[in-house]
Design a protein around this motif. Structure first.
Motif, PDB file in Angstrom:
ATOM      1  N   THR A  16     -22.306  40.948  25.906  1.00  0.00           N
ATOM      2  CA  THR A  16     -21.179  41.770  26.349  1.00  0.00           C
ATOM      3  C   THR A  16     -20.151  40.937  27.105  1.00  0.00           C
ATOM      4  O   THR A  16     -18.936  41.149  26.976  1.00  0.00           O
ATOM      5  CB  THR A  16     -21.674  42.920  27.247  1.00  0.00           C
ATOM      6  OG1 THR A  16     -22.587  43.739  26.516  1.00  0.00           O
ATOM      7  CG2 THR A  16     -20.516  43.779  27.729  1.00  0.00           C
ATOM      8  N   ASP A  22     -12.401  42.285  21.755  1.00  0.00           N
ATOM      9  CA  ASP A  22     -12.334  43.458  22.633  1.00  0.00           C
ATOM     10  C   ASP A  22     -11.667  43.113  23.965  1.00  0.00           C
ATOM     11  O   ASP A  22     -10.807  43.850  24.457  1.00  0.00           O
ATOM     12  CB  ASP A  22     -13.738  44.016  22.888  1.00  0.00           C
ATOM     13  CG  ASP A  22     -14.333  44.691  21.663  1.00  0.00           C
ATOM     14  OD1 ASP A  22     -13.558  45.034  20.747  1.00  0.00           O
ATOM     15  OD2 ASP A  22     -15.563  44.876  21.619  1.00  0.00           O
ATOM     16  N   ALA A  46     -16.070  51.383  23.606  1.00  0.00           N
ATOM     17  CA  ALA A  46     -17.433  51.907  23.743  1.00  0.00           C
ATOM     18  C   ALA A  46     -17.727  52.940  22.668  1.00  0.00           C
ATOM     19  O   ALA A  46     -18.837  52.979  22.119  1.00  0.00           O
ATOM     20  CB  ALA A  46     -17.613  52.516  25.137  1.00  0.00           C
ATOM     21  N   ASN A 120     -12.677  47.802  17.462  1.00  0.00           N
ATOM     22  CA  ASN A 120     -14.124  47.600  17.465  1.00  0.00           C
ATOM     23  C   ASN A 120     -14.756  47.994  16.142  1.00  0.00           C
ATOM     24  O   ASN A 120     -15.624  47.282  15.618  1.00  0.00           O
ATOM     25  CB  ASN A 120     -14.751  48.387  18.615  1.00  0.00           C
ATOM     26  CG  ASN A 120     -16.209  48.034  18.822  1.00  0.00           C
ATOM     27  OD1 ASN A 120     -17.096  48.638  18.226  1.00  0.00           O
ATOM     28  ND2 ASN A 120     -16.469  47.052  19.668  1.00  0.00           N
ATOM     29  N   HIS A 155     -25.939  49.130  25.505  1.00  0.00           N
ATOM     30  CA  HIS A 155     -24.841  48.211  25.185  1.00  0.00           C
ATOM     31  C   HIS A 155     -23.497  48.861  25.473  1.00  0.00           C
ATOM     32  O   HIS A 155     -22.591  48.229  26.050  1.00  0.00           O
ATOM     33  CB  HIS A 155     -24.929  47.803  23.715  1.00  0.00           C
ATOM     34  CG  HIS A 155     -24.002  46.685  23.360  1.00  0.00           C
ATOM     35  ND1 HIS A 155     -23.567  46.459  22.075  1.00  0.00           N
ATOM     36  CD2 HIS A 155     -23.401  45.729  24.122  1.00  0.00           C
ATOM     37  CE1 HIS A 155     -22.760  45.412  22.064  1.00  0.00           C
ATOM     38  NE2 HIS A 155     -22.647  44.955  23.285  1.00  0.00           N
ATOM     39  N   THR A 159     -20.813  47.662  28.307  1.00  0.00           N
ATOM     40  CA  THR A 159     -19.426  47.395  27.920  1.00  0.00           C
ATOM     41  C   THR A 159     -18.461  48.156  28.814  1.00  0.00           C
ATOM     42  O   THR A 159     -17.436  47.606  29.266  1.00  0.00           O
ATOM     43  CB  THR A 159     -19.203  47.787  26.449  1.00  0.00           C
ATOM     44  OG1 THR A 159     -20.052  46.983  25.612  1.00  0.00           O
ATOM     45  CG2 THR A 159     -17.758  47.574  26.034  1.00  0.00           C
ATOM     46  N   TRP A 162     -18.611  46.375  32.320  1.00  0.00           N
ATOM     47  CA  TRP A 162     -18.043  45.028  32.330  1.00  0.00           C
ATOM     48  C   TRP A 162     -16.532  45.049  32.087  1.00  0.00           C
ATOM     49  O   TRP A 162     -15.755  44.521  32.896  1.00  0.00           O
ATOM     50  CB  TRP A 162     -18.735  44.164  31.285  1.00  0.00           C
ATOM     51  CG  TRP A 162     -18.137  42.793  31.116  1.00  0.00           C
ATOM     52  CD1 TRP A 162     -17.425  42.329  30.055  1.00  0.00           C
ATOM     53  CD2 TRP A 162     -18.191  41.707  32.062  1.00  0.00           C
ATOM     54  NE1 TRP A 162     -17.026  41.037  30.262  1.00  0.00           N
ATOM     55  CE2 TRP A 162     -17.488  40.622  31.488  1.00  0.00           C
ATOM     56  CE3 TRP A 162     -18.773  41.558  33.310  1.00  0.00           C
ATOM     57  CZ2 TRP A 162     -17.337  39.411  32.132  1.00  0.00           C
ATOM     58  CZ3 TRP A 162     -18.628  40.335  33.970  1.00  0.00           C
ATOM     59  CH2 TRP A 162     -17.912  39.282  33.378  1.00  0.00           C
ATOM     60  N   LEU A 163     -16.098  45.676  30.991  1.00  0.00           N
ATOM     61  CA  LEU A 163     -14.671  45.691  30.685  1.00  0.00           C
ATOM     62  C   LEU A 163     -13.915  46.604  31.643  1.00  0.00           C
ATOM     63  O   LEU A 163     -12.760  46.329  31.979  1.00  0.00           O
ATOM     64  CB  LEU A 163     -14.446  46.132  29.233  1.00  0.00           C
ATOM     65  CG  LEU A 163     -14.872  45.131  28.158  1.00  0.00           C
ATOM     66  CD1 LEU A 163     -14.568  45.675  26.769  1.00  0.00           C
ATOM     67  CD2 LEU A 163     -14.190  43.786  28.360  1.00  0.00           C
TER      68      LEU A 163
END
Length: 206
Positions: A16, A22, A46, A120, A155, A159, A162-163
């Motif tokens: 990730t 992304d 996501a 994505n 996951h 994401t 984190w993002l």
């Protein structure tokens, strides 16, 4: 089972955090339109992971990963879309030379959530990753489908965190990024990076 789940989560976390299309799309949107649109873009990304997760569980992603024709169609569509976003950023940097647009620079067109989703979904590497790696990472205490579903949800959550955190960090430095010279430079950098990722996707192999 818990050890396996933690190990799988660690692998997903590393993947990730690796910069990719992304992150480039999120950077472009967050700097140009603000943290709200940046977070909406993250939400779309996501959602794209969840789409790939559903396709993986029902087996369609495996067909895509195994079919050279299907893989080529998806990767070229993704490459074109990333290239379009990159060219859009470069054109925006040229328009921002004028004093009027520097004061009131236009925001990127299009729905940010849809931008994240499309970027994505048209990344066929996700299909290869999910069909090739998730079955090996799935904890043994779950059914194959249940284990992969859990990992997809993890996951997607990683994401988002984190993002989403990355967007908020950019928001803290928004005053710096709103300076006309910095804005032009960032538009050019993200434009070139997006086009570069588009070329990388177009020339990739399953």
């Amino acid at each position: 089972m818990l050890v396996q789940l933690l190990a799988a989560t660690g692998v997903l976390a590393v993947l990730t955090m690796v910069p990719g299309p992304d992150m480039a799309v999120v950077t472009k949107r967050a700097i140009a339109s603000g943290w709200q649109d940046g977070l909406r873009t993250v939400g779309g990304i996501a959602a794209g992971l969840l789409v790939w997760g559903v396709l993986t569980v029902v087996g369609l992603a495996a067909v895509l990963a195994a079919s050279a024709t299907a893989y080529t169609i998806v990767k070229l569509a993704g490459a074109v879309y990333l290239g379009f976003l990159g060219i859009q950023a470069l054109l925006h940097s040229r328009r921002s030379h004028s004093a009027a647009s520097e004061v009131n620079a236009p925001s990127p067109s299009g729905n940010p959530w849809r931008t994240g989703l499309v970027s994505n979904v048209f990344n066929p590497k996700i299909a290869v990753f999910y069909t090739g790696l998730l079955p090996m990472l799935a904890p043994s205490g779950f059914s194959p489908h249940g284990g992969m579903t859990l990992l997809v949800l993890i996951h997607a959550a990683l994401t988002l965190v984190w993002l989403g955190g990355y967007v908020l960090v950019l928001a803290k430095a928004r005053a710096f990024f709103e300076k006309p010279a910095v804005r032009r430079t960032m538009d050019r950098i993200t434009g070139v990076v997006l086009i570069g990722f588009g070329v990388k996707v177009a020339t990739s192999h399953p």
